[in-house]
Each structure stands twice: as C-alpha cells, then as structure tokens.
Write a protein that holds these residues in place. Structure first.
Motif, PDB file in Angstrom:
ATOM      1  N   ARG A  10       0.771  -1.291   0.017  1.00 47.07           N
ATOM      2  CA  ARG A  10       0.003  -0.041  -0.023  1.00 47.07           C
ATOM      3  C   ARG A  10       0.820   1.257  -0.005  1.00 47.07           C
ATOM      4  O   ARG A  10       1.902   1.385   0.654  1.00 47.07           O
ATOM      5  CB  ARG A  10      -0.779   0.073   1.373  1.00 47.07           C
ATOM      6  CG  ARG A  10      -2.115  -1.121   1.425  1.00 47.07           C
ATOM      7  CD  ARG A  10      -2.859  -0.702   2.292  1.00 47.07           C
ATOM      8  NE  ARG A  10      -2.484  -1.208   3.470  1.00 47.07           N
ATOM      9  CZ  ARG A  10      -2.751  -2.085   4.553  1.00 47.07           C
ATOM     10  NH1 ARG A  10      -3.743  -2.834   4.189  1.00 47.07           N
ATOM     11  NH2 ARG A  10      -2.598  -2.223   5.531  1.00 47.07           N
ATOM     12  N   PHE A  11       0.437   2.153  -0.696  1.00 47.62           N
ATOM     13  CA  PHE A  11       1.040   3.537  -0.750  1.00 47.62           C
ATOM     14  C   PHE A  11       0.883   4.141   0.756  1.00 47.62           C
ATOM     15  O   PHE A  11       0.095   3.862   1.381  1.00 47.62           O
ATOM     16  CB  PHE A  11       0.102   4.464  -1.604  1.00 47.62           C
ATOM     17  CG  PHE A  11       0.778   5.811  -1.912  1.00 47.62           C
ATOM     18  CD1 PHE A  11       2.187   5.903  -2.765  1.00 47.62           C
ATOM     19  CD2 PHE A  11       0.534   6.919  -1.409  1.00 47.62           C
ATOM     20  CE1 PHE A  11       2.767   7.196  -3.158  1.00 47.62           C
ATOM     21  CE2 PHE A  11       1.232   8.090  -1.492  1.00 47.62           C
ATOM     22  CZ  PHE A  11       2.316   8.368  -2.408  1.00 47.62           C
ATOM     23  N   PRO A  12       2.005   4.924   1.270  1.00 50.10           N
ATOM     24  CA  PRO A  12       2.103   5.175   2.769  1.00 50.10           C
ATOM     25  C   PRO A  12       1.002   6.396   2.938  1.00 50.10           C
ATOM     26  O   PRO A  12       0.462   7.082   1.956  1.00 50.10           O
ATOM     27  CB  PRO A  12       3.456   5.717   2.665  1.00 50.10           C
ATOM     28  CG  PRO A  12       3.781   6.248   1.514  1.00 50.10           C
ATOM     29  CD  PRO A  12       3.047   5.222   0.514  1.00 50.10           C
ATOM     30  N   GLY A  13       0.867   6.536   4.099  1.00 50.67           N
ATOM     31  CA  GLY A  13       0.070   7.650   4.588  1.00 50.67           C
ATOM     32  C   GLY A  13      -0.965   7.442   5.298  1.00 50.67           C
ATOM     33  O   GLY A  13      -1.744   8.221   5.854  1.00 50.67           O
ATOM     34  N   CYS A  14      -1.490   6.164   5.518  1.00 56.77           N
ATOM     35  CA  CYS A  14      -2.969   5.804   5.918  1.00 56.77           C
ATOM     36  C   CYS A  14      -2.767   4.872   7.118  1.00 56.77           C
ATOM     37  O   CYS A  14      -3.754   4.658   7.890  1.00 56.77           O
ATOM     38  CB  CYS A  14      -3.672   5.258   4.713  1.00 56.77           C
ATOM     39  SG  CYS A  14      -3.881   6.408   3.605  1.00 56.77           S
ATOM     40  N   GLU A  15      -1.549   4.556   7.476  1.00 54.52           N
ATOM     41  CA  GLU A  15      -1.483   3.327   8.384  1.00 54.52           C
ATOM     42  C   GLU A  15      -1.672   3.729   9.869  1.00 54.52           C
ATOM     43  O   GLU A  15      -2.450   3.009  10.622  1.00 54.52           O
ATOM     44  CB  GLU A  15      -0.128   2.681   8.186  1.00 54.52           C
ATOM     45  CG  GLU A  15       0.247   1.938   6.896  1.00 54.52           C
ATOM     46  CD  GLU A  15      -0.765   1.003   6.460  1.00 54.52           C
ATOM     47  OE1 GLU A  15      -1.190   0.141   7.219  1.00 54.52           O
ATOM     48  OE2 GLU A  15      -0.939   0.742   5.141  1.00 54.52           O
ATOM     49  N   SER A  16      -1.261   4.897  10.107  1.00 56.64           N
ATOM     50  CA  SER A  16      -1.641   5.262  11.584  1.00 56.64           C
ATOM     51  C   SER A  16      -2.542   6.231  11.726  1.00 56.64           C
ATOM     52  O   SER A  16      -2.616   6.675  12.946  1.00 56.64           O
ATOM     53  CB  SER A  16      -0.255   6.334  11.882  1.00 56.64           C
ATOM     54  OG  SER A  16       0.003   7.266  11.010  1.00 56.64           O
ATOM     55  N   LYS A  97       7.966   5.280   3.336  1.00 57.17           N
ATOM     56  CA  LYS A  97       8.099   4.098   2.438  1.00 57.17           C
ATOM     57  C   LYS A  97       6.561   3.256   2.224  1.00 57.17           C
ATOM     58  O   LYS A  97       5.886   3.435   3.174  1.00 57.17           O
ATOM     59  CB  LYS A  97       8.897   3.071   2.754  1.00 57.17           C
ATOM     60  CG  LYS A  97      10.549   3.577   2.747  1.00 57.17           C
ATOM     61  CD  LYS A  97      11.063   3.996   1.258  1.00 57.17           C
ATOM     62  CE  LYS A  97      12.442   4.284   1.495  1.00 57.17           C
ATOM     63  NZ  LYS A  97      12.754   5.157   0.592  1.00 57.17           N
ATOM     64  N   TRP A  98       6.447   2.729   1.066  1.00 58.94           N
ATOM     65  CA  TRP A  98       5.146   1.938   1.107  1.00 58.94           C
ATOM     66  C   TRP A  98       5.179   0.934   2.068  1.00 58.94           C
ATOM     67  O   TRP A  98       6.059   0.433   2.585  1.00 58.94           O
ATOM     68  CB  TRP A  98       5.336   1.046  -0.376  1.00 58.94           C
ATOM     69  CG  TRP A  98       4.760   1.843  -1.597  1.00 58.94           C
ATOM     70  CD1 TRP A  98       5.619   3.158  -2.064  1.00 58.94           C
ATOM     71  CD2 TRP A  98       4.119   1.568  -2.560  1.00 58.94           C
ATOM     72  NE1 TRP A  98       4.741   3.335  -3.129  1.00 58.94           N
ATOM     73  CE2 TRP A  98       3.778   2.524  -3.443  1.00 58.94           C
ATOM     74  CE3 TRP A  98       2.969   0.447  -2.346  1.00 58.94           C
ATOM     75  CZ2 TRP A  98       2.839   2.208  -4.426  1.00 58.94           C
ATOM     76  CZ3 TRP A  98       1.999   0.546  -3.684  1.00 58.94           C
ATOM     77  CH2 TRP A  98       1.973   1.600  -4.602  1.00 58.94           C
ATOM     78  N   THR A  99       3.971   0.560   2.534  1.00 60.42           N
ATOM     79  CA  THR A  99       3.561  -0.409   3.451  1.00 60.42           C
ATOM     80  C   THR A  99       3.729  -2.113   2.784  1.00 60.42           C
ATOM     81  O   THR A  99       3.130  -2.095   1.548  1.00 60.42           O
ATOM     82  CB  THR A  99       2.084  -0.616   3.978  1.00 60.42           C
ATOM     83  OG1 THR A  99       2.085   0.625   4.543  1.00 60.42           O
ATOM     84  CG2 THR A  99       2.012  -1.656   4.944  1.00 60.42           C
ATOM     85  N   PRO A 100       4.945  -2.697   2.867  1.00 62.98           N
ATOM     86  CA  PRO A 100       5.204  -3.993   2.018  1.00 62.98           C
ATOM     87  C   PRO A 100       3.959  -4.957   2.043  1.00 62.98           C
ATOM     88  O   PRO A 100       3.134  -4.994   2.897  1.00 62.98           O
ATOM     89  CB  PRO A 100       6.283  -4.610   2.608  1.00 62.98           C
ATOM     90  CG  PRO A 100       6.429  -3.951   4.140  1.00 62.98           C
ATOM     91  CD  PRO A 100       5.729  -2.708   4.054  1.00 62.98           C
TER      92      PRO A 100
END
Length: 121
Positions: A10-16, A97-100
């Motif tokens: 996934r493209f970064p920025g949404c995980e947290s 970075k991207w979420t692998p």
C-alpha cells in the motif's frame, strides 16, 4: 517475487490513522492517485499531438517498502510512459516508504501493476 499476497502493498500515509483494513486500503488508493496528480506533468509532445490514454507500469515493492524495477508494460507514446516511470521512482524519495505486502504475517516482495491515465482537459 509474488504477484498476489495475502496483504498487498500500500502507498504510505494511511496506516497510523486508526482506520479499518478496508478504510486503509481506500485511503491508500486515494493518496496514491493524489500523488500521481500532484507530480505528473503532461509531456509537451503528447499534449501537442493530443495523445491520451492509459500507461501501465509494473514494479516491485520490497520488504522494506522501497520500489525497484519500474518498467513500462504499456505505453501510449509522446513521453507519457517515461513521465509516469519518473514519478513512480520519486516515491522512493518520500519520507514514508510503501507498506510492504505480507504473506503469513511476514513482509514479502510483491509485483505491483499501476495504470496511469493521461487525459487532456
């Protein structure tokens, strides 16, 4: 290198943001599209020749979230493929970075296919 993983990269920025898995996926897709809109510049040759269409790129998202092996699978000409490729390579310079992708809970290399639409306004 996997083509499909239990959890795709996934493209970064949404995980947290404390979102559900489905919300994170949707947020990530939106963030990726925004990144492309913000950074893609319509090539002059393509604009002058009214070239529009879909460029398809393929790249590998590594276990650490870095991107490598960006190749053009489908090009429409006029420099569009090279512009899309350049913008995808820029993703390695982001703070996050991207979420692998993950398989059985472990990060894995995953092949990612990205269509990029070029359309004149």
């Amino acid at each position: 290198i996997l083509l499909i993983a239990e959890q795709m990269p996934r493209f970064p920025g949404c995980e947290s943001q404390g979102l559900s898995e489905a919300e994170i996926k949707k947020c990530s897709e939106s963030a990726l599209m925004k990144f492309l809109r913000d950074h893609l510049k319509y090539p002059t040759i393509a604009a002058e020749n009214k070239i529009e269409g879909m460029v398809v790129l393929r790249f590998v998202v590594y276990e650490d979230g870095s991107i490598n092996g960006v190749t053009i699978v489908k090009d429409i000409g006029g420099g569009c493929g090279q512009e899309a490729q350049k913008v995808v390579r820029l993703m390695n310079e982001l703070d996050e970075k991207w979420t692998p992708g993950k398989q059985r809970g472990r990060p894995v290399k995953v092949m990612y296919t990205l269509p990029v639409k070029f359309q004149l306004n």
